[in-house]
Design a protein around this motif. Structure first.
Motif, PDB file in Angstrom:
ATOM      1  N   ASN A 173       0.600  -1.031  -0.191  1.00 44.59           N
ATOM      2  CA  ASN A 173       0.243   0.135  -0.281  1.00 44.59           C
ATOM      3  C   ASN A 173       0.805   0.913  -0.085  1.00 44.59           C
ATOM      4  N   LEU A 174       0.957   1.975  -1.695  1.00 45.28           N
ATOM      5  CA  LEU A 174       1.923   2.555  -1.256  1.00 45.28           C
ATOM      6  C   LEU A 174       1.961   4.399  -0.475  1.00 45.28           C
ATOM      7  N   GLU A 175       0.157   4.512  -0.499  1.00 40.94           N
ATOM      8  CA  GLU A 175      -0.104   6.137  -0.131  1.00 40.94           C
ATOM      9  C   GLU A 175      -0.089   5.212   1.769  1.00 40.94           C
ATOM     10  N   GLU A 176       0.155   4.134   1.982  1.00 43.51           N
ATOM     11  CA  GLU A 176       0.391   3.999   4.243  1.00 43.51           C
ATOM     12  C   GLU A 176       1.730   4.430   3.831  1.00 43.51           C
ATOM     13  N   PHE A 177       2.586   4.026   2.928  1.00 48.11           N
ATOM     14  CA  PHE A 177       3.832   4.557   2.850  1.00 48.11           C
ATOM     15  C   PHE A 177       4.349   5.234   3.080  1.00 48.11           C
ATOM     16  N   LYS A 178       4.081   6.358   2.118  1.00 43.23           N
ATOM     17  CA  LYS A 178       3.906   7.496   2.334  1.00 43.23           C
ATOM     18  C   LYS A 178       3.182   8.111   3.497  1.00 43.23           C
ATOM     19  N   GLN A 179       2.529   8.388   3.733  1.00 47.74           N
ATOM     20  CA  GLN A 179       2.438   8.097   4.790  1.00 47.74           C
ATOM     21  C   GLN A 179       2.769   7.528   6.339  1.00 47.74           C
ATOM     22  N   ILE A 180       3.697   7.096   6.184  1.00 46.46           N
ATOM     23  CA  ILE A 180       4.717   6.501   7.760  1.00 46.46           C
ATOM     24  C   ILE A 180       5.534   7.268   7.527  1.00 46.46           C
ATOM     25  N   ILE A 181       6.069   7.454   5.955  1.00 50.40           N
ATOM     26  CA  ILE A 181       7.634   8.606   6.170  1.00 50.40           C
ATOM     27  C   ILE A 181       7.398   9.746   5.880  1.00 50.40           C
ATOM     28  N   LYS A 182       6.176  10.556   5.638  1.00 48.39           N
ATOM     29  CA  LYS A 182       5.912  11.776   6.350  1.00 48.39           C
ATOM     30  C   LYS A 182       5.896  11.807   7.462  1.00 48.39           C
ATOM     31  N   GLU A 183       5.213  11.048   8.382  1.00 46.51           N
ATOM     32  CA  GLU A 183       5.614  11.016   9.723  1.00 46.51           C
ATOM     33  C   GLU A 183       6.934  10.179  10.601  1.00 46.51           C
ATOM     34  N   LEU A 184       7.105   9.643   9.810  1.00 48.42           N
ATOM     35  CA  LEU A 184       8.794   9.208  10.538  1.00 48.42           C
ATOM     36  C   LEU A 184       9.928  10.754   9.637  1.00 48.42           C
ATOM     37  N   THR A 185       9.899  11.618   8.749  1.00 45.35           N
ATOM     38  CA  THR A 185      10.360  12.402   7.992  1.00 45.35           C
ATOM     39  C   THR A 185      10.590  13.963   9.274  1.00 45.35           C
ATOM     40  N   ASP A 186       8.825  14.039   9.715  1.00 46.40           N
ATOM     41  CA  ASP A 186       8.157  14.921  10.579  1.00 46.40           C
ATOM     42  C   ASP A 186       9.286  14.994  11.766  1.00 46.40           C
ATOM     43  N   ASP A 196      15.644   1.431  11.199  1.00 45.38           N
ATOM     44  CA  ASP A 196      14.598   0.172  12.354  1.00 45.38           C
ATOM     45  C   ASP A 196      14.179   1.265  13.012  1.00 45.38           C
ATOM     46  N   ARG A 197      15.095   1.753  14.016  1.00 45.25           N
ATOM     47  CA  ARG A 197      14.752   2.029  15.312  1.00 45.25           C
ATOM     48  C   ARG A 197      13.486   3.663  15.011  1.00 45.25           C
ATOM     49  N   PHE A 198      14.064   3.990  13.618  1.00 39.04           N
ATOM     50  CA  PHE A 198      12.614   4.855  13.583  1.00 39.04           C
ATOM     51  C   PHE A 198      10.952   4.697  13.308  1.00 39.04           C
ATOM     52  N   LEU A 199      11.577   3.055  13.061  1.00 35.73           N
ATOM     53  CA  LEU A 199      10.253   1.886  12.095  1.00 35.73           C
ATOM     54  C   LEU A 199       9.289   1.870  14.056  1.00 35.73           C
ATOM     55  N   ARG A 200      10.440   0.982  14.738  1.00 34.71           N
ATOM     56  CA  ARG A 200      10.136   0.215  16.116  1.00 34.71           C
ATOM     57  C   ARG A 200       9.304   1.519  16.540  1.00 34.71           C
ATOM     58  N   ASN A 201       9.992   2.500  16.388  1.00 30.14           N
ATOM     59  CA  ASN A 201       8.963   3.196  17.870  1.00 30.14           C
ATOM     60  C   ASN A 201       7.847   3.910  16.948  1.00 30.14           C
TER      61      ASN A 201
END
Length: 193
Positions: free
Chosen positions: A5-18, A34-39
């Motif tokens: 789900n590319l839209e889901e990944f885009k949203q995740i990355i937006k949050e992680l980048t912020d 890994d640390r960012f994703l785990r958080n």
């Protein structure tokens, strides 16, 4: 149903980048991913070996599309500058090579260059491509994986082997020089008679 789900990944990355921006560096690198994703409570590795060929192609196509889009945007900014110093001219050439690799679907080479010139990329785009490529490498098709393993085997010659090869080259060169000197001495003796 597709697991990608590319839209889901885009949203995740937006949050992680912020989140990364708040911590001082908006660019996330593999060592930190890994640390960012785990958080965020995200387990990217649940996809390992789970994606079928169609889903892998979707990811490959998206990475290629993003790399081309980003390199075009960066090169447009270069074109807008009237004067480029020598370093910028060289960087521009490498960014054009990055775009060429992406158009040729050589994701690994384009991705490598993206890391070298990360500071020209929008952090959201950089981080999005990063996570997609990580997902891609977790799900390489067996044929591509075998090719990559063979390439790694060829590249990762251990130090002893390198040293032995250097010794062999030196010995071969010494033998060639010795033969050459013998031939010269024979020729000199013949011409003296």
């Amino acid at each position: 149903m597709s697991k990608v789900n590319l839209e889901e990944f885009k949203q995740i990355i937006k949050e992680l980048t912020d989140e990364a921006k708040v911590l001082g560096n908006p660019y996330i690198f593999l060592t930190e991913l890994d640390r960012f994703l785990r958080n965020k409570g995200i387990n990217l590795y649940r996809y390992t070996g789970e994606l079928d060929k169609k889903e892998r192609r979707i990811i490959d196509r998206e990475i290629i599309t993003q790399l081309i889009k980003c390199s075009n945007e960066i090169l447009e900014r270069f074109d807008a500058e009237t004067i480029l110093d020598e370093r910028k001219k060289l960087e521009r050439e490498f960014l054009e090579i990055l775009r060429m690799f992406a158009k040729l679907k050589n994701i690994d080479s384009a991705y490598y260059l993206m890391h070298v010139f990360y500071y020209y990329f929008n952090p959201y785009d950089f981080n999005y491509i990063l996570i997609l490529n990580e997902l891609r490498t977790l799900n390489l098709d067996p044929e591509t994986e075998m090719v990559e393993l063979k390439v790694k085997d060829i590249i990762n010659i251990d130090e002893d082997q390198k040293f032995t090869e250097k010794e062999d080259v030196v010995q071969d060169k010494e033998i060639e020089e010795g033969l050459f000197e013998n031939i010269l001495s024979v020729d000199v003796r013949k011409s003296q008679k």
